[in-house]
Design a protein around this motif. Sequence first.
Motif, PDB file in Angstrom:
ATOM      1  N   ALA A 139       0.865  -1.192   0.000  1.00 21.56           N
ATOM      2  CA  ALA A 139       0.000   0.000   0.000  1.00 21.56           C
ATOM      3  C   ALA A 139       0.891   1.228   0.000  1.00 21.56           C
ATOM      4  CB  ALA A 139      -0.907  -0.006   1.226  1.00 21.56           C
ATOM      5  N   SER A 140       0.288   2.361  -0.251  1.00 22.19           N
ATOM      6  CA  SER A 140       1.072   3.604  -0.238  1.00 22.19           C
ATOM      7  C   SER A 140       1.540   3.880   1.193  1.00 22.19           C
ATOM      8  CB  SER A 140       0.214   4.766  -0.732  1.00 22.19           C
ATOM      9  OG  SER A 140      -0.767   5.073   0.243  1.00 22.19           O
ATOM     10  N   LEU A 141       2.599   4.637   1.317  1.00 19.33           N
ATOM     11  CA  LEU A 141       3.131   4.969   2.639  1.00 19.33           C
ATOM     12  C   LEU A 141       2.091   5.730   3.465  1.00 19.33           C
ATOM     13  CD1 LEU A 141       5.641   4.668   4.378  1.00 19.33           C
ATOM     14  CD2 LEU A 141       6.517   6.796   3.437  1.00 19.33           C
ATOM     15  N   GLU A 142       1.314   6.569   2.800  1.00 21.30           N
ATOM     16  CA  GLU A 142       0.288   7.361   3.496  1.00 21.30           C
ATOM     17  C   GLU A 142      -0.748   6.435   4.146  1.00 21.30           C
ATOM     18  OE1 GLU A 142       1.222   7.916   0.263  1.00 21.30           O
ATOM     19  OE2 GLU A 142       2.543   9.562   0.859  1.00 21.30           O
ATOM     20  N   GLU A 143      -1.239   5.487   3.358  1.00 24.41           N
ATOM     21  CA  GLU A 143      -2.255   4.568   3.894  1.00 24.41           C
ATOM     22  C   GLU A 143      -1.689   3.725   5.027  1.00 24.41           C
ATOM     23  OE1 GLU A 143      -5.258   2.760   1.967  1.00 24.41           O
ATOM     24  OE2 GLU A 143      -5.201   3.917   0.116  1.00 24.41           O
ATOM     25  N   ARG A 144      -0.433   3.335   4.886  1.00 26.97           N
ATOM     26  CA  ARG A 144       0.183   2.487   5.902  1.00 26.97           C
ATOM     27  C   ARG A 144       0.423   3.277   7.189  1.00 26.97           C
ATOM     28  NH1 ARG A 144       5.091   1.013   2.562  1.00 26.97           N
ATOM     29  NH2 ARG A 144       5.706  -0.309   4.280  1.00 26.97           N
ATOM     30  N   ALA A 145       0.814   4.513   7.048  1.00 27.23           N
ATOM     31  CA  ALA A 145       1.036   5.354   8.226  1.00 27.23           C
ATOM     32  C   ALA A 145      -0.297   5.571   8.953  1.00 27.23           C
ATOM     33  CB  ALA A 145       1.642   6.685   7.807  1.00 27.23           C
ATOM     34  N   TYR A 146      -1.335   5.794   8.189  1.00 26.41           N
ATOM     35  CA  TYR A 146      -2.665   5.999   8.771  1.00 26.41           C
ATOM     36  C   TYR A 146      -3.101   4.757   9.552  1.00 26.41           C
ATOM     37  CZ  TYR A 146      -7.641   7.051   9.117  1.00 26.41           C
ATOM     38  OH  TYR A 146      -8.903   7.276   9.590  1.00 26.41           O
ATOM     39  N   ARG A 147      -2.926   3.583   8.909  1.00 26.45           N
ATOM     40  CA  ARG A 147      -3.328   2.332   9.566  1.00 26.45           C
ATOM     41  C   ARG A 147      -2.473   2.065  10.822  1.00 26.45           C
ATOM     42  NH1 ARG A 147      -3.621  -0.530   5.358  1.00 26.45           N
ATOM     43  NH2 ARG A 147      -5.874  -0.447   5.110  1.00 26.45           N
ATOM     44  N   ALA A 148      -1.184   2.341  10.716  1.00 30.13           N
ATOM     45  CA  ALA A 148      -0.277   2.107  11.847  1.00 30.13           C
ATOM     46  C   ALA A 148      -0.701   2.934  13.058  1.00 30.13           C
ATOM     47  CB  ALA A 148       1.157   2.424  11.453  1.00 30.13           C
ATOM     48  N   GLU A 149      -1.092   4.157  12.814  1.00 26.96           N
ATOM     49  CA  GLU A 149      -1.475   5.039  13.923  1.00 26.96           C
ATOM     50  C   GLU A 149      -2.872   4.737  14.461  1.00 26.96           C
ATOM     51  OE1 GLU A 149       0.743   9.199  13.870  1.00 26.96           O
ATOM     52  OE2 GLU A 149      -0.458   8.921  12.053  1.00 26.96           O
ATOM     53  N   LYS A 150      -3.829   4.622  13.517  1.00 26.98           N
ATOM     54  CA  LYS A 150      -5.223   4.480  13.933  1.00 26.98           C
ATOM     55  C   LYS A 150      -5.581   3.071  14.377  1.00 26.98           C
ATOM     56  CE  LYS A 150      -5.971   8.722  12.924  1.00 26.98           C
ATOM     57  NZ  LYS A 150      -6.247   9.735  13.940  1.00 26.98           N
ATOM     58  N   GLU A 151      -5.048   2.068  13.682  1.00 27.24           N
ATOM     59  CA  GLU A 151      -5.463   0.707  14.010  1.00 27.24           C
ATOM     60  C   GLU A 151      -4.461  -0.039  14.882  1.00 27.24           C
ATOM     61  OE1 GLU A 151      -6.931  -1.463  10.585  1.00 27.24           O
ATOM     62  OE2 GLU A 151      -7.886   0.344   9.811  1.00 27.24           O
ATOM     63  N   TYR A 152      -3.172   0.111  14.556  1.00 27.80           N
ATOM     64  CA  TYR A 152      -2.177  -0.619  15.349  1.00 27.80           C
ATOM     65  C   TYR A 152      -1.722   0.199  16.554  1.00 27.80           C
ATOM     66  CZ  TYR A 152      -1.601  -2.960  10.743  1.00 27.80           C
ATOM     67  OH  TYR A 152      -1.794  -3.581   9.540  1.00 27.80           O
ATOM     68  N   LYS A 153      -2.183   1.453  16.625  1.00 27.82           N
ATOM     69  CA  LYS A 153      -1.849   2.347  17.755  1.00 27.82           C
ATOM     70  C   LYS A 153      -0.341   2.500  17.971  1.00 27.82           C
ATOM     71  CE  LYS A 153      -6.340   2.362  18.708  1.00 27.82           C
ATOM     72  NZ  LYS A 153      -7.134   3.410  18.085  1.00 27.82           N
ATOM     73  N   ILE A 154       0.385   2.598  16.883  1.00 25.21           N
ATOM     74  CA  ILE A 154       1.830   2.796  16.977  1.00 25.21           C
ATOM     75  C   ILE A 154       2.101   4.207  17.497  1.00 25.21           C
ATOM     76  CG2 ILE A 154       3.938   3.078  15.567  1.00 25.21           C
ATOM     77  CD1 ILE A 154       3.045   0.174  16.050  1.00 25.21           C
ATOM     78  N   GLN A 155       3.007   4.307  18.478  1.00 26.66           N
ATOM     79  CA  GLN A 155       3.237   5.600  19.132  1.00 26.66           C
ATOM     80  C   GLN A 155       4.545   6.263  18.680  1.00 26.66           C
ATOM     81  OE1 GLN A 155       1.416   6.747  22.285  1.00 26.66           O
ATOM     82  NE2 GLN A 155      -0.247   5.459  21.601  1.00 26.66           N
ATOM     83  N   ALA A 156       5.191   5.680  17.660  1.00 29.76           N
ATOM     84  CA  ALA A 156       6.491   6.211  17.232  1.00 29.76           C
ATOM     85  C   ALA A 156       6.381   7.683  16.849  1.00 29.76           C
ATOM     86  CB  ALA A 156       7.018   5.397  16.058  1.00 29.76           C
ATOM     87  N   ARG A 157       7.444   8.423  17.121  1.00 28.57           N
ATOM     88  CA  ARG A 157       7.470   9.841  16.770  1.00 28.57           C
ATOM     89  C   ARG A 157       7.453   9.989  15.244  1.00 28.57           C
ATOM     90  NH1 ARG A 157      11.996  13.159  20.081  1.00 28.57           N
ATOM     91  NH2 ARG A 157      11.193  12.345  22.024  1.00 28.57           N
ATOM     92  N   ASP A 158       8.286   9.150  14.605  1.00 29.60           N
ATOM     93  CA  ASP A 158       8.390   9.191  13.142  1.00 29.60           C
ATOM     94  C   ASP A 158       7.787   7.906  12.587  1.00 29.60           C
ATOM     95  OD1 ASP A 158       9.112   9.269  10.501  1.00 29.60           O
ATOM     96  OD2 ASP A 158      11.268   9.001  10.877  1.00 29.60           O
ATOM     97  N   VAL A 159       6.464   7.931  12.347  1.00 31.19           N
ATOM     98  CA  VAL A 159       5.757   6.713  11.930  1.00 31.19           C
ATOM     99  C   VAL A 159       6.274   6.212  10.581  1.00 31.19           C
ATOM    100  CG1 VAL A 159       3.505   5.723  11.337  1.00 31.19           C
ATOM    101  CG2 VAL A 159       3.717   7.252  13.278  1.00 31.19           C
TER     102      VAL A 159
END
Lengths: 197, 197
Positions: free
Chosen positions: A120-140
């Motif tokens: 998937a595009s980096l944008e979609e993956r970053a969105y999923r990482a934050e919203k669904e996987y709840k990744i807290q990294a500063r630089d997703v």
Amino acid sequence: MSNYVVTISREYGSGGRIIGKNLASRLGISFYDKEMLNLLAEESGFSKAIIEEWTEKKTSSFLYELYTATQEKPISDQIFLAKTKIVQDLAQKESCVIVGNCADYTLQDMDRCLRVFIYASLEERAYRAEKEYKIQARDVAGFIKQTDKKRGSYYSHYTMNKWGDRHNYDISVDSGLGIDVVTDMLVSLVHAMYERE
Amino acid sequence: MSNYVVTISREYGSGGRIIGKNLASRLGISFYDKEMLNLLAEESGFSKAIIEEWTEKKTSSFLYELYTATQEKPISDQIFLAKTKIVQDLAQKESCVIVGNCADYTLQDMDRCLRVFIYASLEERAYRAEKEYKIQARDVAGFIKQTDKKRGSYYSHYTMNKWGDRHNYDISVDSGLGIDVVTDMLVSLVHAMYERE
């Protein structure tokens, strides 16, 4: 043998695991992801902590090489081999969906195996990482790239092939088409290939 | 606008063109391949011979560059631009399947565009080239690789992207799954994406 296997390789954050899970549920077959394979690997005698430490991680440091030179095989290799054996046994035993663990490579000579790569595009993956996987990294975005780099490096180390190269898969698909759209498509494809006979 | 377009990029001998043709027929929409685009490009004033000479071929020789330095634009670029315009016009006018001509790149900002890449093993492609396309080359595998190299080089020249890289496409599929299986899958995918609304 009428078993078939669908292997799913996936970019981090692409939703490949959930596509695999939904696919297995729709097809009425078993689903094995990293956690399930780790659990099964414990039966080989490795502790949970050791397995988790060495999953998707390869031996790379010179000092580690030096340290383990006296041992029979590096722990990472032992765990990889144990999991490879588990993948082979599962494929013999039942139809299933297997996510990760270089299963596409392990089962490359199996006739009834559909090898899928999800990206998937980096944008979609970053969105999923934050919203669904709840990744807290500063630089997703950085975290995503780093995770993929590790996966790619682990894959290349054990298969000598390039992770994500289309020639390792029967189909590569952008989950941006929609998680449900892609799942539906794979369900139809599996029906056409393995369940019409 | 309710038009949609499916672009098909394909490795030589993968059967991508026939998949595109069958897909268009099943969907009841128009089909444009290299020959059709060439024919339309003649309306821009170029002769058939010139168009055929410069299709999937880019300006590369230093002498040619020197020779055309005095001209407004190299012929290859003029023909590429004419065909790009044709692709854009077709996408505006009607739903269709377009094979080749970097259409995936030309239409990258079109929402209702499904970008497909078809590939296959060298063995399957060599078999198809000999049996179906009646290629008489002494070294069929060499001929296939050479043709793909030209396509890749032409694509990179005009798009700055890497031909065959999954990120340029929504889906990449090995036609070894079966020409009919792949066609059926794409028909279902198009229905799910563009025809359910």
